[in-house]
Design a protein around this motif. Structure first.
Motif, mmCIF file in Angstrom:
data_model
loop_
_atom_site.group_PDB
_atom_site.id
_atom_site.type_symbol
_atom_site.label_atom_id
_atom_site.label_comp_id
_atom_site.label_asym_id
_atom_site.label_seq_id
_atom_site.Cartn_x
_atom_site.Cartn_y
_atom_site.Cartn_z
ATOM 1 N N GLY A 103 0.888 -1.463 0.601
ATOM 2 C CA GLY A 103 -0.200 -0.192 -0.008
ATOM 3 C C GLY A 103 1.058 1.299 -0.074
ATOM 4 N N ASP A 104 2.027 1.099 0.293
ATOM 5 C CA ASP A 104 2.942 2.329 0.598
ATOM 6 C C ASP A 104 3.278 2.797 -1.073
ATOM 7 N N GLU A 105 3.778 4.561 -0.846
ATOM 8 C CA GLU A 105 4.113 4.501 -2.372
ATOM 9 C C GLU A 105 5.293 5.106 -2.288
ATOM 10 N N ILE A 106 6.164 4.527 -3.075
ATOM 11 C CA ILE A 106 7.873 5.191 -2.852
ATOM 12 C C ILE A 106 8.048 5.670 -3.795
ATOM 13 N N THR A 107 8.836 6.861 -3.465
ATOM 14 C CA THR A 107 9.935 7.784 -4.816
ATOM 15 C C THR A 107 11.053 7.502 -4.118
ATOM 16 N N TYR A 108 11.796 7.680 -5.138
ATOM 17 C CA TYR A 108 13.491 8.106 -4.242
ATOM 18 C C TYR A 108 14.050 8.597 -5.679
ATOM 19 N N HIS A 109 14.120 10.003 -5.010
ATOM 20 C CA HIS A 109 14.718 11.322 -6.023
ATOM 21 C C HIS A 109 15.619 12.497 -4.762
ATOM 22 N N ASN A 110 16.783 12.082 -5.655
ATOM 23 C CA ASN A 110 18.141 12.994 -5.535
ATOM 24 C C ASN A 110 18.612 12.465 -4.291
ATOM 25 N N LYS A 111 17.961 10.708 -4.467
ATOM 26 C CA LYS A 111 19.701 9.950 -3.549
ATOM 27 C C LYS A 111 18.720 9.932 -2.080
ATOM 28 N N THR A 112 17.860 10.352 -2.493
ATOM 29 C CA THR A 112 16.847 10.764 -0.470
ATOM 30 C C THR A 112 15.094 9.865 -1.118
ATOM 31 N N GLY A 143 5.259 10.167 0.516
ATOM 32 C CA GLY A 143 5.520 11.935 0.987
ATOM 33 C C GLY A 143 6.126 12.110 1.378
ATOM 34 N N GLN A 144 6.469 11.432 2.642
ATOM 35 C CA GLN A 144 6.992 11.703 3.717
ATOM 36 C C GLN A 144 9.138 11.372 3.231
ATOM 37 N N GLU A 145 9.505 12.203 3.915
ATOM 38 C CA GLU A 145 11.019 12.212 3.343
ATOM 39 C C GLU A 145 12.095 11.756 5.173
ATOM 40 N N ILE A 146 12.511 10.390 3.807
ATOM 41 C CA ILE A 146 13.637 9.955 4.884
ATOM 42 C C ILE A 146 14.288 10.583 4.831
ATOM 43 N N ALA A 147 14.512 10.714 6.333
ATOM 44 C CA ALA A 147 16.330 11.911 6.663
ATOM 45 C C ALA A 147 17.149 11.142 6.670
ATOM 46 N N GLN A 148 18.050 12.029 6.247
ATOM 47 C CA GLN A 148 19.570 11.313 6.290
ATOM 48 C C GLN A 148 20.860 12.253 7.387
ATOM 49 N N SER A 149 21.343 11.457 7.549
ATOM 50 C CA SER A 149 22.974 12.635 7.941
ATOM 51 C C SER A 149 24.217 11.744 7.894
ATOM 52 N N ASP A 150 24.886 12.870 7.449
ATOM 53 C CA ASP A 150 26.055 12.528 7.267
ATOM 54 C C ASP A 150 27.076 11.680 8.293
ATOM 55 N N GLU A 151 28.190 10.530 7.043
ATOM 56 C CA GLU A 151 29.179 10.211 8.455
ATOM 57 C C GLU A 151 30.397 10.259 7.752
ATOM 58 N N ASN A 180 28.390 11.795 -7.896
ATOM 59 C CA ASN A 180 28.275 12.065 -10.320
ATOM 60 C C ASN A 180 27.899 11.155 -10.289
ATOM 61 N N ILE A 181 26.417 10.450 -9.675
ATOM 62 C CA ILE A 181 25.685 9.367 -10.750
ATOM 63 C C ILE A 181 24.534 9.183 -10.495
ATOM 64 N N ASP A 182 24.157 9.753 -10.706
ATOM 65 C CA ASP A 182 22.028 10.655 -10.791
ATOM 66 C C ASP A 182 21.043 9.435 -10.771
ATOM 67 N N SER A 183 19.883 9.553 -9.966
ATOM 68 C CA SER A 183 19.534 8.213 -9.285
ATOM 69 C C SER A 183 18.406 7.900 -10.685
ATOM 70 N N HIS A 184 18.502 7.376 -11.787
ATOM 71 C CA HIS A 184 17.932 7.495 -12.786
ATOM 72 C C HIS A 184 16.419 6.275 -13.016
ATOM 73 N N ARG A 236 23.402 2.447 -2.294
ATOM 74 C CA ARG A 236 22.704 2.886 -3.370
ATOM 75 C C ARG A 236 22.728 3.377 -4.628
ATOM 76 N N ASP A 237 23.918 2.894 -4.655
ATOM 77 C CA ASP A 237 23.860 3.303 -6.796
ATOM 78 C C ASP A 237 25.122 2.358 -7.034
ATOM 79 N N ASN A 238 24.715 1.149 -6.307
ATOM 80 C CA ASN A 238 25.268 -0.344 -7.020
ATOM 81 C C ASN A 238 24.801 -1.179 -6.426
ATOM 82 N N SER A 239 23.172 -1.813 -6.544
ATOM 83 C CA SER A 239 22.554 -2.232 -6.063
ATOM 84 C C SER A 239 21.419 -2.393 -7.433
ATOM 85 N N GLU A 240 21.102 -4.004 -7.951
ATOM 86 C CA GLU A 240 20.011 -4.206 -8.769
ATOM 87 C C GLU A 240 18.520 -4.352 -7.340
ATOM 88 N N ASP A 241 17.918 -3.827 -7.778
ATOM 89 C CA ASP A 241 16.286 -3.989 -6.650
ATOM 90 C C ASP A 241 14.861 -3.513 -6.864
#
Length: 264
Positions: free
Chosen positions: A140-149, A154-162, A197-201, A220-225
């Motif tokens: 039932g969820d709606e998922i989007t993935y934009h700008n690596k997020t 409709g709620q953005e999942i927060a990230q923190s830098d490590e 420098n890898i876009d989320s296609h 995230r940029d090296n996973s076939e999912d």
């Protein structure tokens, strides 16, 4: 085609069990009478002796592997940094219900995958292959993935830098220099990798059908999912990954032994 170890165990259990049972029902007593009349000790045929010895052992292995825990080896870097190439993991087989070996049909239901669970499942496009990913979207969820997020409903999942990732081993070194971040899924904080420098296609949106799950690799940029091949059907679930019991890449990494995988 991948080797079906579960089928082999079922066949061996059946063959050894049938040989042992037929001997006990039809031949053992006759053998004992003949030996007693000759004042001798009855001797089992070698095939019966092997069947009697191996049947309970194989049955125990089959039961443990089918209903309690099954080992898997991580073959790729799609779940880095959580799981590394060379990690040997155990998968909880009863976390989402008990399934018959080979047939994979559920006989008892205990629970359902939660967001953030690391799951092992049969790849929808080739069920002979086992994949491991993290559950991001529930039915039932709606998922989007934009700008690596990731966005969930409709709620953005927060990230923190490590900082910057420094990998080890052959595959790990290839990811050195990637951005290391913490993704704060509801109830589960976990690390992810992002390659600059890898876009989320593949951005979505995707609406998760009932009885299915949306799964992504932590690398995230090296996973076939699910962004590329779709959703994970409930009937394809194998279990929930829960511990690393060994790591062997360029030798044993003792620091990873005993590492818990699903932590909330």
């Amino acid at each position: 085609m991948d080797f079906d170890f579960a089928l082999l165990l079922v066949v061996l259990t059946g063959v050894t069990g049938v040989i042992w049972a037929i001997d006990r029902l039809l031949f053992a007593k006759r053998r004992e009478r003949i030996a007693l009349a000759a004042n001798d000790v009855p001797h089992e045929p070698i095939i019966v002796e092997y069947a009697r010895s191996f049947f309970p052992v194989i049955l125990l292995v089959l039961g443990f592997r089918s209903f309690i825990a099954e080992p898997f080896k991580i073959p790729s870097g799609s779940m880095m940094p959580t799981l590394l190439v060379g990690d040997f993991i155990l998968v909880n087989k009863f976390a989402y219900g008990l399934r018959l070996p080979v047939l994979n049909s559920k006989i008892v239901s205990f629970g359902e995958p939660q967001r953030g669970d690391v799951i092992v499942f049969r790849y929808p496009k080739d069920p002979s292959k086992a994949y491991i990913k993290r559950v991001i979207g529930l039915p039932g969820d709606e998922i989007t993935y934009h700008n690596k997020t990731v966005q969930v409903n409709g709620q953005e999942i927060a990230q923190s830098d490590e900082g910057i990732y420094a990998g080890s081993g052959d595959e790990g070194h290839k990811m050195s220099g990637a951005k290391l971040k913490i993704e704060h899924l509801p109830g589960v904080d976990h690390q992810i990798l992002q390659i600059p420098n890898i876009d989320s296609h593949k951005e979505g949106p995707w609406t998760v059908p009932q009885g299915h799950y949306f799964a992504m690799g932590d690398n995230r940029d090296n996973s076939e999912d699910s962004r590329f091949w779709g959703f994970v059907p409930e009937e394809n679930l194998i279990g929930k990954a829960f511990i690393i019991w060994m790591n062997w890449d360029q030798g044993i990494d003792f620091k990873r032994i005993g590492t818990l995988i699903n932590r909330g």
